[in-house]
Scaffold this active site. Structure first.
Site, PDB file in Angstrom:
ATOM      1  N   GLN A   8       1.520 -33.640   0.976  1.00  9.00           N
ATOM      2  CA  GLN A   8       1.604 -32.440   1.555  1.00  9.00           C
ATOM      3  C   GLN A   8       1.817 -30.962   0.194  1.00  9.00           C
ATOM      4  O   GLN A   8       2.867 -31.509  -0.522  1.00  9.00           O
ATOM      5  CB  GLN A   8       2.623 -32.406   2.155  1.00  9.00           C
ATOM      6  CG  GLN A   8       3.210 -32.765   3.980  1.00  9.00           C
ATOM      7  CD  GLN A   8       1.887 -31.914   4.637  1.00  9.00           C
ATOM      8  OE1 GLN A   8       1.235 -31.138   4.302  1.00  9.00           O
ATOM      9  NE2 GLN A   8       2.226 -33.140   5.903  1.00  9.00           N
ATOM     10  N   SER A   9       1.005 -29.670   0.352  1.00  7.80           N
ATOM     11  CA  SER A   9       0.844 -29.369  -0.893  1.00  7.80           C
ATOM     12  C   SER A   9       2.038 -28.776  -1.202  1.00  7.80           C
ATOM     13  O   SER A   9       2.903 -28.622  -2.651  1.00  7.80           O
ATOM     14  CB  SER A   9      -0.690 -27.953  -0.454  1.00  7.80           C
ATOM     15  OG  SER A   9      -1.128 -29.093   0.256  1.00  7.80           O
ATOM     16  N   THR A  10       2.742 -28.272  -0.033  1.00 11.97           N
ATOM     17  CA  THR A  10       3.435 -27.078  -0.579  1.00 11.97           C
ATOM     18  C   THR A  10       4.854 -27.495   0.092  1.00 11.97           C
ATOM     19  O   THR A  10       4.905 -28.176   1.631  1.00 11.97           O
ATOM     20  CB  THR A  10       3.187 -25.848  -0.358  1.00 11.97           C
ATOM     21  OG1 THR A  10       3.158 -25.294   0.906  1.00 11.97           O
ATOM     22  CG2 THR A  10       2.150 -25.450  -1.694  1.00 11.97           C
ATOM     23  N   GLN A  33       4.266 -31.371  -3.267  1.00  4.66           N
ATOM     24  CA  GLN A  33       3.101 -30.848  -4.940  1.00  4.66           C
ATOM     25  C   GLN A  33       2.231 -30.833  -4.599  1.00  4.66           C
ATOM     26  O   GLN A  33       1.923 -31.267  -3.892  1.00  4.66           O
ATOM     27  CB  GLN A  33       3.830 -32.374  -5.317  1.00  4.66           C
ATOM     28  CG  GLN A  33       4.778 -32.746  -6.220  1.00  4.66           C
ATOM     29  CD  GLN A  33       5.289 -33.316  -6.976  1.00  4.66           C
ATOM     30  OE1 GLN A  33       4.389 -33.035  -8.334  1.00  4.66           O
ATOM     31  NE2 GLN A  33       6.408 -34.050  -7.379  1.00  4.66           N
TER      32      GLN A  33
END
Ligand code: ZN
Length: 693
Positions: free
Chosen positions: A24-26, A66
């Site tokens: 998951q990006s954020t 990240q």
């Protein structure tokens, strides 16, 4: 599709693990987008359906939270690549698998490795074999598409922002002193105290012309400055605190206070290691600058004047304030010195002493921030010398021998551990062989027994694999020890160290680097003497006591013994003779210089010692005019008589001027007699003393 998927999955794939990569990006997505996480875990079920066992599925989710823009700091992705390249992965699973890596380069690398290691890839659309041309093409396209999608998305967002910014309509975080009103227009903050504080800051700067002085003015008047919180539970609240130097600079440099809208004052750049740095841009490169966009606290002209003023102030600070200059300077402890009073790192300033640049270690950061006196200032010369001496003494072959012995000891111990671990592997192998034999021997028709024996065998194999992996990992970690060549290099350095350190060809920079390799930091405390706590890398500490250097006036002071000597010498000698005598004795001035006549005269005046003339006069000696009058002759006659030794005289300066001893009570007449016969001067010699005639 299903059959195709099954045909791609072979027994050799099923033997290896299945890796499920979750990303998951954020952090926000981690919290809010649990749906997609759920979908990612659903892939696990697909893998089970394709024939993998639950315990074969390894979930890698260490990159949660990240951003995927680069693989550099994403340990999970790195681990995935490692596992694939070691041939441990039968299949890699991911949701919209091309987003495993958001960056095309990473993605193609992964594809290549998967193709080489015969690893399959699974996403929601199906199973791919990167070794097949068609599949690789498709996967490559997916990667390109996903990168393009990201780019389009970003540029659309960015484009919208830029357009708004160019028109000056973009809503941005306003500096303290401004608010948006109900029509979303920028207004001065209606809070009178905030407004007045901002105005007060500009007034103080106008009056004093320096940021530090502005801080000082606020502190002296006990004023505080507001700051708005932009995040956290107290978001939007205004905090009041002491004004700090950095804040003054920030306010003075902010065009909004002059009523201007601005955007793009800095640019973000990406470093190789994935860090982002901000670079300030000159005004002509800003994306937008619209003057008189709203009310302001100062005019644009005043804003420009202020900025120029600050720039001039910065230049006025001298060469050592320039960026980079201190790094070239000779200060050994630059970046290593720590203030014992407040714990801040100390900075370096240089002053020139005797033609050399001498460092001063200053603890001034808080001083500048709060406009208070410098916390500590320490003369660096003696300190640097003492540290250099300490290093030369400390880094001996003996100490390194001890360090290497300890290292050897640790290595030996790790060898013992490895023996134990290898025994563990042996044990596991024996167990698995045993299980295999038992399974082979059982009657295949006896299904119940065969099944349980097979499970046992599988278990034993797994234990074996784990033991092998552990053993291998530890061995690699331990192998990071030193080999003989490295050890010899270190010992050679220890022998060479003093030579290297004292070599005049060794640059200051090299010396500083050596110090930095050995020393972690030095804590400085100035008391009756200078107390320096040296902490070496590795934890050892050493305390140095260094006498404080004498103040400048004391350094230049003439040693008391010399003053006494001058006082005595002047009884019998002139200034010049005194200087010569002192030089012959090897004595020097406070500054270490040879004496000369004027110097003796200066010292004599400084210590209020009577001059030679005054001493002789005090003894009753007469001047040329006085004795000429007393003897009733001309001055020339007096000089002739003196040369002839008829008159006692003492020189009182180095030009040869004398004072004369008064003649005895009966002398004048005889002198008078001689004096009247002017024609006979020439015949007077030392041998014909008129006093005895
Ligand atoms: Zn300090």
């Amino acid at each position: 599709m299903i059959t195709e998927a099954y045909s791609k999955v072979q027994a050799r794939h099923l033997k290896r693990n299945a890796y499920l990569y979750i990303r998951q990006s954020t952090l926000r997505q981690v919290f809010e987008n649990t749906e997609s996480t759920q979908r990612q875990y659903d892939l696990q079920r697909r893998a089970l359906a394709l024939g993998w066992k639950l315990d074969q599925i390894v979930v890698i989710d260490s990159d949660l939270g990240q951003s995927g823009a680069s693989a550099v700091d994403r340990q999970g992705f790195q681990r995935l690549v490692t596992e694939v390249s070691l041939g441990r992965a039968g299949i890699v699973m991911g949701l919209e698998v091309s987003r495993l890596a958001r960056n095309s380069t990473d993605w193609h690398r992964l594809l290549e490795i998967c193709a080489l290691a015969d690893t399959l890839i699974l996403d929601e659309d199906g199973v791919y074999d990167p070794a097949h041309f068609n599949d690789r093409l498709l996967l490559g396209l997916k990667g390109t598409m996903s990168e393009a999608e990201l780019h389009v998305l970003r540029s659309r967002l960015r484009g919208g922002i830029l357009n708004k910014a160019r028109r000056g309509e973009l809503e941005m975080r306003l500096p303290i002193g401004f608010v948006y009103d109900a029509q979303r227009c920028v207004r001065l903050d209606p809070d009178a105290r905030i407004q007045e504080s901002v105005r007060q800051l500009f007034r103080a700067f106008r009056r004093t012309g320096s940021a530090t002085a502005t801080v000082k003015a606020f502190r002296e008047q006990g004023l505080q400055f507001p700051r708005r919180l932009y995040r956290g539970p107290r978001k939007g609240e205004v905090l009041w605190a002491e004004l700090e130097h950095s804040r003054v600079l920030w306010v003075l440099h902010h065009p909004r206070y002059a009523g201007a809208f601005c955007f793009g004052r800095s640019r973000q750049r990406k470093h190789l290691d994935g860090r982002h740095v901000f670079v300030r841009l000159p005004p002509e490169e800003w994306t937008a600058l619209i003057r008189d966009a709203h009310e302001g606290y100062i005019t644009w002209e005043e804003f420009e004047q202020n900025v120029q003023r600050l720039r001039d102030n910065a230049h006025a600070q001298g060469a050592d304030r320039e960026r980079g200059a201190p790094r070239e300077g000779p200060a050994l402890l630059q970046g290593l010195a720590v203030c014992a009073l407040c714990g801040e790192r100390m900075t370096v300033r240089y002053h020139v002493q005797g033609g050399r640049r001498v460092p001063d270690y200053m603890c001034q950061r808080r001083g500048i921030e709060r406009a208070q006196p410098v916390c500590q200032q320490i003369h660096g010369q003696a300190l640097d010398e003492a540290i250099g001496k300490l290093l030369v003494e400390t880094v001996t072959p003996l100490t390194l021998e001890v360090a290497l012995a300890v290292q050897q000891e640790l290595e030996n111990r790790s060898e013992e551990c490895e023996r134990l671990r290898r025994q563990e592997v042996e044990q596991a192998r024996y167990q698995s062989d045993l299980a295999r034999r038992r399974y082979m021997q059982v009657d295949p028709d006896n299904r119940l027994v065969a099944d349980s024996l097979e499970a046992e065998w599988n278990e034993a194999l797994r234990t074996l694999a784990q033991a092998q992996e552990r053993c291998e990992k530890r061995r690699q970690a331990d192998r990071a020890g030193l080999d003989d060549q490295q050890r010899a290099g270190i010992l050679a350095l220890a022998r060479d160290f003093p030579r290297l350190w004292d070599d005049p060809h060794t640059s200051e920079r090299e010396r500083k680097r050596m110090a930095r390799l050995l020393i972690a930091d030095v804590t400085l405390l100035k008391g009756d003497d200078l107390n320096a706590q040296v902490r070496f890398n590795g934890g050892a500490t050493h305390t140095l006591h260094i006498p404080l250097p004498k103040p400048a006036w004391m350094l230049r002071q003439t040693p008391p013994a010399v003053v006494t000597a001058i006082n005595n010498l002047l009884n019998e000698h002139t200034d010049g003779e005194t200087a010569e005598w002192l030089n012959r004795q090897g004595l020097t001035s406070g500054e270490g210089k040879r004496f000369h006549r004027a110097m003796v005269a200066r010292i004599r005046t400084a210590y209020a010692m009577p001059s030679r003339y005054e001493r002789l006069r005090a003894r009753g000696l007469l001047t040329l005019a006085e004795i000429a009058e007393r003897l009733d002759v001309g001055p020339d006659t007096v000089k002739v008589w003196r040369r002839a030794g008829l008159l006692g005289a003492h020189r009182y300066n180095d030009k040869g001027q004398c004072l004369y001893e008064p003649p005895g009570p009966d002398a004048p007449t005889k002198f008078q007699h001689q004096g009247k016969t002017r024609g006979r001067f020439a015949s007077l010699t030392a041998n014909t003393n008129p006093l005895n005639a």
